[in-house]
Design a protein around this motif. Structure first.
Motif, PDB file in Angstrom:
ATOM      1  N   ARG A  93       0.829  -1.202   0.000  1.00  0.00           N
ATOM      2  CA  ARG A  93       0.000   0.000   0.000  1.00  0.00           C
ATOM      3  C   ARG A  93       0.869   1.260   0.000  1.00  0.00           C
ATOM      4  O   ARG A  93       0.409   2.334   0.352  1.00  0.00           O
ATOM      5  CB  ARG A  93      -0.939   0.009   1.200  1.00  0.00           C
ATOM      6  N   VAL A  94       2.134   1.094  -0.380  1.00  0.00           N
ATOM      7  CA  VAL A  94       3.059   2.224  -0.473  1.00  0.00           C
ATOM      8  C   VAL A  94       3.641   2.236  -1.883  1.00  0.00           C
ATOM      9  O   VAL A  94       4.020   1.191  -2.420  1.00  0.00           O
ATOM     10  CB  VAL A  94       4.195   2.109   0.564  1.00  0.00           C
ATOM     11  N   ALA A  95       3.696   3.411  -2.510  1.00  0.00           N
ATOM     12  CA  ALA A  95       4.209   3.536  -3.876  1.00  0.00           C
ATOM     13  C   ALA A  95       5.185   4.697  -3.970  1.00  0.00           C
ATOM     14  O   ALA A  95       4.950   5.763  -3.384  1.00  0.00           O
ATOM     15  CB  ALA A  95       3.056   3.747  -4.858  1.00  0.00           C
ATOM     16  N   GLN A  96       6.275   4.478  -4.682  1.00  0.00           N
ATOM     17  CA  GLN A  96       7.230   5.543  -4.985  1.00  0.00           C
ATOM     18  C   GLN A  96       7.076   5.941  -6.442  1.00  0.00           C
ATOM     19  O   GLN A  96       6.995   5.076  -7.324  1.00  0.00           O
ATOM     20  CB  GLN A  96       8.661   5.103  -4.691  1.00  0.00           C
ATOM     21  N   ILE A  97       7.037   7.236  -6.706  1.00  0.00           N
ATOM     22  CA  ILE A  97       6.783   7.752  -8.047  1.00  0.00           C
ATOM     23  C   ILE A  97       8.048   8.422  -8.564  1.00  0.00           C
ATOM     24  O   ILE A  97       8.587   9.331  -7.911  1.00  0.00           O
ATOM     25  CB  ILE A  97       5.611   8.754  -8.058  1.00  0.00           C
ATOM     26  N   ARG A 100       9.755   9.126 -15.661  1.00  0.00           N
ATOM     27  CA  ARG A 100      10.000   8.117 -16.705  1.00  0.00           C
ATOM     28  C   ARG A 100      11.196   8.496 -17.565  1.00  0.00           C
ATOM     29  O   ARG A 100      11.952   7.639 -18.008  1.00  0.00           O
ATOM     30  CB  ARG A 100       8.758   7.959 -17.581  1.00  0.00           C
ATOM     31  N   PHE A 101      11.338   9.813 -17.809  1.00  0.00           N
ATOM     32  CA  PHE A 101      12.450  10.314 -18.608  1.00  0.00           C
ATOM     33  C   PHE A 101      13.082  11.489 -17.873  1.00  0.00           C
ATOM     34  O   PHE A 101      12.376  12.287 -17.250  1.00  0.00           O
ATOM     35  CB  PHE A 101      11.969  10.786 -20.002  1.00  0.00           C
ATOM     36  N   PRO A 102      14.393  11.625 -17.900  1.00  0.00           N
ATOM     37  CA  PRO A 102      15.049  12.743 -17.210  1.00  0.00           C
ATOM     38  C   PRO A 102      14.713  14.079 -17.865  1.00  0.00           C
ATOM     39  O   PRO A 102      14.448  14.147 -19.071  1.00  0.00           O
ATOM     40  CB  PRO A 102      16.538  12.413 -17.337  1.00  0.00           C
ATOM     41  N   GLY A 103      14.720  15.124 -17.030  1.00  0.00           N
ATOM     42  CA  GLY A 103      14.462  16.461 -17.540  1.00  0.00           C
ATOM     43  C   GLY A 103      14.084  17.402 -16.421  1.00  0.00           C
ATOM     44  O   GLY A 103      13.891  16.987 -15.270  1.00  0.00           O
ATOM     45  N   PRO A 104      13.988  18.688 -16.737  1.00  0.00           N
ATOM     46  CA  PRO A 104      13.623  19.669 -15.708  1.00  0.00           C
ATOM     47  C   PRO A 104      12.157  19.552 -15.302  1.00  0.00           C
ATOM     48  O   PRO A 104      11.292  19.258 -16.118  1.00  0.00           O
ATOM     49  CB  PRO A 104      13.904  21.013 -16.403  1.00  0.00           C
ATOM     50  N   ILE A 105      11.918  19.811 -13.998  1.00  0.00           N
ATOM     51  CA  ILE A 105      10.559  19.765 -13.460  1.00  0.00           C
ATOM     52  C   ILE A 105       9.895  21.112 -13.728  1.00  0.00           C
ATOM     53  O   ILE A 105      10.401  22.163 -13.299  1.00  0.00           O
ATOM     54  CB  ILE A 105      10.579  19.470 -11.943  1.00  0.00           C
ATOM     55  N   ARG A 106       8.793  21.098 -14.462  1.00  0.00           N
ATOM     56  CA  ARG A 106       8.113  22.332 -14.835  1.00  0.00           C
ATOM     57  C   ARG A 106       7.025  22.734 -13.835  1.00  0.00           C
ATOM     58  O   ARG A 106       6.781  23.919 -13.633  1.00  0.00           O
ATOM     59  CB  ARG A 106       7.499  22.198 -16.236  1.00  0.00           C
ATOM     60  N   VAL A 136       3.402  13.288 -14.544  1.00  0.00           N
ATOM     61  CA  VAL A 136       3.657  12.214 -13.584  1.00  0.00           C
ATOM     62  C   VAL A 136       2.411  12.071 -12.728  1.00  0.00           C
ATOM     63  O   VAL A 136       1.962  13.048 -12.113  1.00  0.00           O
ATOM     64  CB  VAL A 136       4.871  12.535 -12.688  1.00  0.00           C
ATOM     65  N   THR A 137       1.804  10.878 -12.702  1.00  0.00           N
ATOM     66  CA  THR A 137       0.527  10.678 -12.015  1.00  0.00           C
ATOM     67  C   THR A 137       0.666   9.702 -10.847  1.00  0.00           C
ATOM     68  O   THR A 137       1.624   8.920 -10.773  1.00  0.00           O
ATOM     69  CB  THR A 137      -0.539  10.143 -12.984  1.00  0.00           C
ATOM     70  N   GLU A 157      16.098   9.926 -14.110  1.00  0.00           N
ATOM     71  CA  GLU A 157      15.343   8.701 -14.350  1.00  0.00           C
ATOM     72  C   GLU A 157      15.550   7.729 -13.191  1.00  0.00           C
ATOM     73  O   GLU A 157      16.675   7.433 -12.803  1.00  0.00           O
ATOM     74  CB  GLU A 157      15.797   8.068 -15.662  1.00  0.00           C
ATOM     75  N   GLY A 158      14.450   7.267 -12.616  1.00  0.00           N
ATOM     76  CA  GLY A 158      14.516   6.303 -11.530  1.00  0.00           C
ATOM     77  C   GLY A 158      14.625   6.912 -10.152  1.00  0.00           C
ATOM     78  O   GLY A 158      14.518   6.203  -9.150  1.00  0.00           O
ATOM     79  N   THR A 159      14.833   8.237 -10.036  1.00  0.00           N
ATOM     80  CA  THR A 159      14.918   8.887  -8.720  1.00  0.00           C
ATOM     81  C   THR A 159      13.520   9.202  -8.205  1.00  0.00           C
ATOM     82  O   THR A 159      12.748   9.870  -8.911  1.00  0.00           O
ATOM     83  CB  THR A 159      15.733  10.183  -8.803  1.00  0.00           C
ATOM     84  N   PRO A 160      13.156   8.747  -7.007  1.00  0.00           N
ATOM     85  CA  PRO A 160      11.795   9.000  -6.507  1.00  0.00           C
ATOM     86  C   PRO A 160      11.520  10.492  -6.331  1.00  0.00           C
ATOM     87  O   PRO A 160      12.335  11.220  -5.760  1.00  0.00           O
ATOM     88  CB  PRO A 160      11.774   8.277  -5.158  1.00  0.00           C
ATOM     89  N   LEU A 161      10.367  10.914  -6.852  1.00  0.00           N
ATOM     90  CA  LEU A 161       9.901  12.287  -6.656  1.00  0.00           C
ATOM     91  C   LEU A 161       8.905  12.369  -5.500  1.00  0.00           C
ATOM     92  O   LEU A 161       8.899  13.336  -4.748  1.00  0.00           O
ATOM     93  CB  LEU A 161       9.246  12.802  -7.938  1.00  0.00           C
ATOM     94  N   PHE A 162       8.058  11.365  -5.388  1.00  0.00           N
ATOM     95  CA  PHE A 162       7.018  11.316  -4.364  1.00  0.00           C
ATOM     96  C   PHE A 162       6.950   9.905  -3.784  1.00  0.00           C
ATOM     97  O   PHE A 162       7.296   8.921  -4.460  1.00  0.00           O
ATOM     98  CB  PHE A 162       5.635  11.654  -4.942  1.00  0.00           C
ATOM     99  N   GLU A 163       6.458   9.843  -2.543  1.00  0.00           N
ATOM    100  CA  GLU A 163       6.082   8.559  -1.948  1.00  0.00           C
ATOM    101  C   GLU A 163       4.657   8.685  -1.440  1.00  0.00           C
ATOM    102  O   GLU A 163       4.348   9.617  -0.690  1.00  0.00           O
ATOM    103  CB  GLU A 163       7.012   8.164  -0.814  1.00  0.00           C
TER     104      GLU A 163
END
Length: 323
Positions: A93-97, A100-106, A136-137, A157-163
């Motif tokens: 019941r835990v997800a890390q987001i 998918r592709f590297p780039g700047p966060i807008r 990112v959803t 790519e692959g670095t968690p943004l949210f948990e």
């Protein structure tokens, strides 16, 4: 005496003094030879041998003093183990987001603590590969417990943004030590208590984990609790009572009913406005109640709250008799 009971106890003492009974009446003359021939022994409270210790308390005063009674009847004595534990999020019941592709966060559209639903957009990122922006959803519904991103930052790519964690249910991991682990099996009732405010809930032990907790060298038993109101938080320490067995008995009273009288356990039976001390023989007990083997009958009204006030008043009456 507990400070919270000072006012009721004082009111009880003053009211009973006002109701005085026969304490102010002059004693009848008794010939000296009659006293010598027919002397009687008294117990620790000044009551003559064979006399039943009792007192009279008007109903209004009893109510104001918090004195409560309950009929004696059958009950269940529980064999319980007191343990401590920790609330944790349920696996799966835990997800890390991650991006998918590297780039700047807008843009970022959610913060830690926000409730989100599955499919909700959490951030937009401009792909370094296509130079197009993608969303990112959230893969699950739940609460954001961590956010490791800032607008303008680079999403790798692959670095968690949210948990995100679905905390509508939580695990309770209970630590059991020594031989107690041999008596605890899945399927038994568990009462979990929140230490911060004493709130409790009832659940069922689901499993006893095969390994040992390395730090504490304890066996971990696990249950699940409902947390739809979000009042229970992961990481919170709790205490619990695991009910190993339950024994039906014919008569029980709460432990709050017991007082020591003349070196023996006693309860106080109410008949109208009269409260009578009754010595009882005790059997098995648990954390809240005790079996009565003799001294009471089914249906008798026993004082279950503020019983020490009755004891104090009987003691006062006994002291008055001594004079």
């Amino acid at each position: 005496m507990k400070p919270t009971h000072l006012i009721p106890a004082l009111a009880l003492a003053l009211s009973l003094a006002a109701c005085g009974g026969d304490s102010d009446q002059p004693a009848k003359d008794t010939p000296a030879d009659e006293t010598a021939d027919h002397g009687t022994e008294a117990d620790d409270h000044g009551h003559e041998a064979g006399e039943v210790a009792s007192t009279v308390i008007p109903a209004e005063i009893a109510e104001k003093s918090g004195i409560k009674t309950r009929p004696v009847g059958p009950g269940v004595i529980a064999d319980e183990h007191e343990v401590q534990g920790l609330l944790t999020a349920v696996d799966g019941r835990v997800a890390q987001i991650s991006a998918r592709f590297p780039g700047p966060i807008r843009s970022l559209r959610a913060n830690a603590g926000d409730q989100v639903r599955a499919g909700q957009t959490l951030a937009t990122i401009e792909s370094n590969l296509s130079l197009s922006t993608y969303s990112v959803t959230a893969p699950i519904s739940g609460v954001i417990v961590e956010r490791n991103a800032s607008v303008g930052g680079l999403a790798s790519e692959g670095t968690p943004l949210f948990e995100i964690a679905d905390l509508s249910q939580l695990w309770v991991d209970l630590h059991i030590f020594g031989a107690d682990a041999q008596h605890i099996q899945p399927g038994v009732p568990v009462t979990v208590t929140r230490m911060s405010d004493g709130e409790t809930l009832l659940t069922t032990l689901e499993r006893v984990l095969p390994g040992m907790a390395t730090a504490s060298q304890s066996t971990v038993a696990r249950a699940t609790i409902d947390n739809t109101d979000s009042q229970w938080r992961p990481g919170t320490a709790v205490k619990a009572r695991i009910t190993v067995a339950q024994q039906p008995v014919d008569l029980v009273v709460p432990l709050t009913a017991l007082q020591s009288m003349d070196g023996r356990e006693a309860v106080f039976v109410r008949e109208g406005e009269t409260y009578q001390a009754r010595h009882v023989e005790l059997g098995v007990r648990d954390a809240t109640q005790v079996q009565i083997l003799s001294g009471l009958s089914v249906g008798e009204e026993v004082v279950v709250a503020e019983s020490y006030l009755i004891k104090a008043d009987i003691g006062k009456e006994g002291a008055a008799h001594e004079h």
